[in-house]
Write a protein that holds these residues in place. Structure first.
Motif: not given
Length: 118
Positions: A35-44
């Motif tokens: 989830d942390e990795r996906l959130a960081a990728l969503a923020r670019g």
């Protein structure tokens, strides 16, 4: 014979819930990392991928853990055997994880040798 059954019952009483808790903890930590990795990728944000350990590294780690666990198991029952001589029978079962650990060390060595050959 009744003593062994009682010991097995107590071990199972504690081992099964602890195993379930450990499995849930592993799942939860893994889900939080994802989830942390996906959130960081969503923020670019660029998130570097952690490299997977090689087969040799996994075998070496398993070998270390099994040999260390076997040595601790045998030492524990050796100390108990100072009071109860029949505990040497239980200590002899430490040979099983010990030889499994040695097998993992052999596997690690063979995998490294195969990688060097290719």
């Amino acid at each position: 014979m009744g003593d062994i059954v009682g010991l097995a019952a107590v071990v199972m009483l504690f081992a099964i819930p602890l195993t379930a808790i450990a499995m849930y903890g592993y799942y939860r930590v893994s889900k939080l990392r994802t989830d942390e990795r996906l959130a960081a990728l969503a923020r670019g944000v660029h998130v570097p991928m952690e490299p997977e350990p090689s087969q040799a590294a996994r075998s070496r780690r398993a070998g270390i853990l099994l040999v260390a666990g076997a040595i601790g198991y045998v030492i524990t029952f050796a100390l108990v055997a100072r009071v109860e001589p029949d505990a040497w029978v239980a200590a002899s079962f430490g040979a099983i994880p010990f030889t499994l650990g040695l097998g993992f060390f052999l596997d690690s060595t063979l995998v490294r040798r195969d990688l060097r050959a290719s």
